[in-house]
Each structure stands twice: as structure tokens, then as C-alpha cells.
Design an enzyme around this catalytic site. Structure first.
Site, mmCIF file in Angstrom:
data_model
loop_
_atom_site.group_PDB
_atom_site.id
_atom_site.type_symbol
_atom_site.label_atom_id
_atom_site.label_comp_id
_atom_site.label_asym_id
_atom_site.label_seq_id
_atom_site.Cartn_x
_atom_site.Cartn_y
_atom_site.Cartn_z
ATOM 1 N N CYS A 155 15.676 -8.858 -2.451
ATOM 2 C CA CYS A 155 15.166 -8.442 -3.765
ATOM 3 C C CYS A 155 16.130 -7.507 -4.476
ATOM 4 C CB CYS A 155 13.810 -7.773 -3.610
ATOM 5 S SG CYS A 155 12.573 -8.929 -3.032
ATOM 6 N N CYS A 204 -13.932 9.286 -4.062
ATOM 7 C CA CYS A 204 -15.341 9.554 -3.799
ATOM 8 C C CYS A 204 -16.129 8.466 -4.511
ATOM 9 C CB CYS A 204 -15.753 10.917 -4.336
ATOM 10 S SG CYS A 204 -17.543 11.156 -4.223
ATOM 11 N N ASN A 235 12.511 -14.818 -2.424
ATOM 12 C CA ASN A 235 12.111 -14.528 -1.046
ATOM 13 C C ASN A 235 13.090 -15.193 -0.097
ATOM 14 O OD1 ASN A 235 10.021 -13.100 0.412
ATOM 15 N ND2 ASN A 235 9.400 -15.060 1.266
ATOM 16 N N CYS A 244 -15.441 15.387 -1.324
ATOM 17 C CA CYS A 244 -15.269 15.467 -2.774
ATOM 18 C C CYS A 244 -15.482 16.907 -3.249
ATOM 19 C CB CYS A 244 -16.301 14.532 -3.415
ATOM 20 S SG CYS A 244 -16.309 14.581 -5.206
ATOM 21 N N CYS A 283 0.838 -1.201 0.000
ATOM 22 C CA CYS A 283 0.000 0.000 0.000
ATOM 23 C C CYS A 283 0.869 1.244 0.000
ATOM 24 C CB CYS A 283 -0.850 0.040 1.266
ATOM 25 S SG CYS A 283 -1.724 -1.470 1.592
ATOM 26 N N SER A 292 5.485 -13.242 1.069
ATOM 27 C CA SER A 292 5.371 -14.559 1.715
ATOM 28 C C SER A 292 4.339 -15.400 0.966
ATOM 29 C CB SER A 292 4.941 -14.390 3.166
ATOM 30 O OG SER A 292 3.587 -13.951 3.200
ATOM 31 N N CYS A 315 -18.937 16.694 -5.619
ATOM 32 C CA CYS A 315 -20.288 16.438 -5.103
ATOM 33 C C CYS A 315 -20.407 16.635 -3.592
ATOM 34 C CB CYS A 315 -20.728 15.030 -5.475
ATOM 35 S SG CYS A 315 -19.955 13.748 -4.480
ATOM 36 N N HIS A 338 -4.208 -4.180 -2.447
ATOM 37 C CA HIS A 338 -4.605 -3.793 -1.089
ATOM 38 C C HIS A 338 -4.639 -2.278 -0.904
ATOM 39 C CE1 HIS A 338 -3.216 -8.057 0.215
ATOM 40 N NE2 HIS A 338 -4.396 -8.059 -0.367
HETATM 41 ZN ZN LIG Z 1 -17.986 12.966 -5.540
#
Ligand SMILES: [Zn+2]
EC number: 2.3.1.286
Length: 400
Positions: free
Chosen positions: A315, A195, A297, A225, A169, A270, A228, A187
Site C-alpha cells: 500500500c 457508555c 493487495n 461513565c 481497530c 483480503s 451516569c 470493527h
Molecule cells: Zn453514562
């Protein structure tokens, strides 16, 4: 209900007998387990006899101990020696060159070099929370795309990688310059709020972590938003939630990519969560027609047995070797070229105080727009995508 016509005292007697038997059984288990811990040569004749008489218990205890050992081994981080790793990378490079459709799956392990802690490594967030320890981390917004993120962006530009599916994330794939159409952030992305009242959903990319007030099943960020006036929500999918947003999760592209893939490269995951998404592994195809799997890994993964090759390495080390092998230069990350700044929607007047997270800025010295507090370097992570919600494994519920 009548208990088979037994009187109260008979029932009590039967209960006493049952308890006594259980206690004897437990005592025997303790004895056998104690004897098994001794070396065979140190056991007395009496103890040897007890073992011979308790074959079932011995088998059970040995099975338990094997399972415990197995679990412990799965937690361990293993590194291939440098020569072995180079040999494996040569094999991986040839797979990358020959792949017709290569999809990359990434997990927290590719971001550890950016000082973002992983989840299930020995010091991962999940591991620490499971042990009841608290979690703190370096200021997440100081993190920058790693050598691995930059290499993946380059491989995509060179048409060697077709799609990237990430569990992370942290928004670092986006910030590496990888086009949005080529990634699925399954994720969510800590820099994006949406919105859902607008059709299609209206997306707001920000230059700060939008999740400080959000948690499991609670996604409103506190801003509204511009179009709206509806409440904005973050895009994070916590454990126990099902992600339903179109973007940035981009499930459609992820599923399509998996169905076309002839090669999958898993980096720093994992795979314990990813393995639960059958579409990503083409499980409906016969095994011979499933994509070839390459896994990088340090720890065991549940897909190791299916892998054409498992590389035990960090990595960044593997990607450096791979790019050398492919004769490709790894672009250096530059804040000036970070796409997040051109994608971002600025806060409106009056919204500056709507967050206290540090904002990204094009140069490290310059304070970000609307910055108020000091860097959060040693503060424990409380709200947001990284703190609460990690350990809460509640029943599945649709994200609203
Ligand atoms: Zn909106």
C-alpha cells in the site's frame, strides 16, 4: 424402527459387506492417487489399465488437486514488477481524478508498515493462530499512521476521497487527521470506550488501548461513565459478533457512501470479511451501475474478478506513486498535531491504575499520563482487540 424385516444376523452380514466395499474403495483411491503422482511415462501397463477403469476416481482426485493448488495460490503474495506497477498507478490516478464519489475501503495491510501485523497475510494473526502458533507483536501503541493513512487524509482534504470505511481497530485513520464524519470504523477503535446507558451514547476517547480486559462477548473495560456511573464498554466487533454501536462504526455513513460511490478503492484488505456486507458493494444494483472497483493487495481477493484494476503492491509503495502522479504532497505525521490528544477525555483521580497499557504521549521521550509498566514490545498479546476472539468463530450473537 424395524429394519425392513431383516434378522439380526442378516443385518450384521449386510453391514460387513458395506464395510468391506468401503475399505476396497479407499484402497482403490490410495492406488489411483499413487499412480497419478507418477509421471505418465513411468506408469506400467497394469497401472494405466487401473486408471482407465477408475475414470470417476481420477476426475475426483484431479479436481481435489486443482482446488488445493488454487487455495495455495490464493495465499501467495504477488508483486507486480516496478514498470507494471507504475503503469497501473497511472490508470488508478486517472480514476481518482475522474471519480465523482470515491470511497476507500481499508484493511490491516495498510497498517503493516506501522508494525501492526495483518490478519490473513502469510504471517498474519489469523494465519498464525490457524496454524496453532502463538502471536506476539511490537507494542501496538507505538504504531503511528503510515504513509498510506496520511495520503488518504490528504486526498480527503483535497476532496478527492469522500469517505473511508475501515476494518482496522488501530485508530490510525483518526490519528492521521481524517475527520470522524468521513470515516466508518466498522470493527471499532481500540482507543474509544462508550457508555451505552447514556442517551445519546457518551463516548470517551482515551490515549491508551482500552481493550486489555475485553474479549469476544465481553466488552466491559472496567471504567465507569463520568456522567451516569454506568459501566463503559469497548467498541470492538470480534469475529462472530454484529456491531450495533452508532459510533465509531458509523454504518449509516458507510452505507450511504457506498450507495453514492461511483468508484471504490480497496487498500490492504483480503476483503474476506468486507465481502459479506452486501450494502458495501451495491449488490442490489445491476452490475453495470455498480461502482468501479480498484484493489490494491498482495494476495488474491474474492472481488478480483469484479475489479476494473488489481494492483499487486504494498500500500505505501502504491500510495507514494499515486500521490506523485497526482502532484500531491504527503503530509508527515506529527504527534504534536495528532487529534487524539485534543479528543481524549483524561482519566479522573483514582482511575490512573485502571489500565496497564502504554499511553500515547505528544513526544516519544515523555512518559504518558498514568504509565506504570514497561513497554510491551515482546510480550504475547493476551486480552483485547488483537488477541483472544480472533479465532473464535462462534454463532452470530448481538453485541449487548
Ligand atoms: Zn453514562
Amino acid at each position: 424402527m424395524a429394519a425392513g424385516g431383516l434378522s439380526r444376523s442378516e443385518r450384521k452380514a449386510a453391514e460387513r459387506v458395506r464395510r468391506l466395499r468401503e475399505e476396497q474403495q479407499r484402497e482403490r483411491l490410495r492406488q489411483v492417487s499413487r499412480i497419478l503422482r507418477k509421471a505418465a511415462t513411468e506408469r506400467s501397463a497394469e497401472e494405466g489399465r487401473l486408471l482407465a477403469e477408475s475414470e470417476d476416481l481420477v476426475t475426483e482426485l484431479q479436481g481435489r488437486s486443482r482446488r488445493r493448488e488454487g487455495l495455495k495460490r490464493r495465499q501467495e503474495e504477488v508483486c507486480d514488477d516496478p514498470e507494471e506497477l507504475r503503469r497501473k498507478v497511472r490508470e488508478l490516478a486517472s480514476a481518482v481524478r475522474n471519480a465523482k464519489y470515491l470511497v476507500v475501503y481499508t484493511g490491516a495491510g495498510i497498517s503493516t508498515a506501522a508494525s501492526i501485523p495483518d490478519y490473513r497475510g502469510p504471517n498474519g494473526v489469523w494465519t498464525l493462530l490457524q496454524k496453532g502458533r502463538s502471536v506476539s507483536a511490537a507494542d501496538l501503541s507505538e504504531a503511528e499512521p503510515t504513509l498510506t493513512h496520511m495520503s488518504i487524509a490528504r486526498l480527503h482534504e483535497q476532496k478527492l476521497v469522500q469517505h473511508v470505511v475501515s476494518q482496522n481497530c488501530d485508530g490510525l485513520h483518526l490519528r492521521s487527521g481524517l475527520p470522524r464524519s468521513a470515516m466508518s470504523e466498522l470493527h471499532g477503535n481500540m482507543y474509544i470506550e462508550v457508555c451505552t446507558a447514556c442517551t445519546p451514547n457518551r463516548e470517551y476517547v482515551r490515549v491508551f488501548d482500552v481493550t486489555e480486559r475485553t474479549a469476544l462477548h465481553r466488552h466491559q473495560t472496567g471504567r465507569t461513565c463520568h456522567k451516569c456511573g454506568g459501566q463503559l464498554r469497548d467498541t470492538i466487533v470480534h469475529f462472530g459478533e454484529r456491531g450495533t454501536l452508532g459510533q465509531p462504526l458509523n454504518w449509516e455513513a458507510a452505507t450511504q457512501a457506498a450507495s453514492k460511490a461511483d468508484t471504490i478503492l480497496c487498500l490492504g484488505s483480503s476483503l474476506k470479511v468486507l465481502k459479506k456486507y452486501p450494502h458495501l458493494w451495491c449488490m442490489t444494483k445491476p452490475p453495470s451501475r455498480r461502482p468501479k472497483l480498484y484493489i490494491v493487495n498482495l494476495q488474491w481477493t474474492p472481488k478480483d474478478d469484479w475489479a476494473a484494476l488489481k494492483l499487486h503492491g504494498k500500500c505505501d509503495d502504491v500510495m507514494q506513486l499515486l500521490m506523485d502522479e497526482l502532484g500531491l504532497e504527503i503530509p508527515r505525521y506529527s504527534r504534536w498535531q495528532d487529534p487524539i490528544f485534543s479528543l481524549a477525555t483524561p482519566l479522573r483521580a483514582g482511575e490512573e491504575g485502571s489500565h496497564s497499557r502504554k499511553s500515547l504521549c505528544r513526544s516519544r521521550e515523555e512518559p504518558g499520563p498514568g504509565d506504570r509498566g514497561a513497554p510491551l514490545s515482546s510480550a504475547p498479546i493476551l486480552g483485547g482487540w488483537f488477541g483472544r476472539g480472533c479465532t473464535k468463530r462462534t454463532k452470530r450473537k448481538k453485541v449487548t
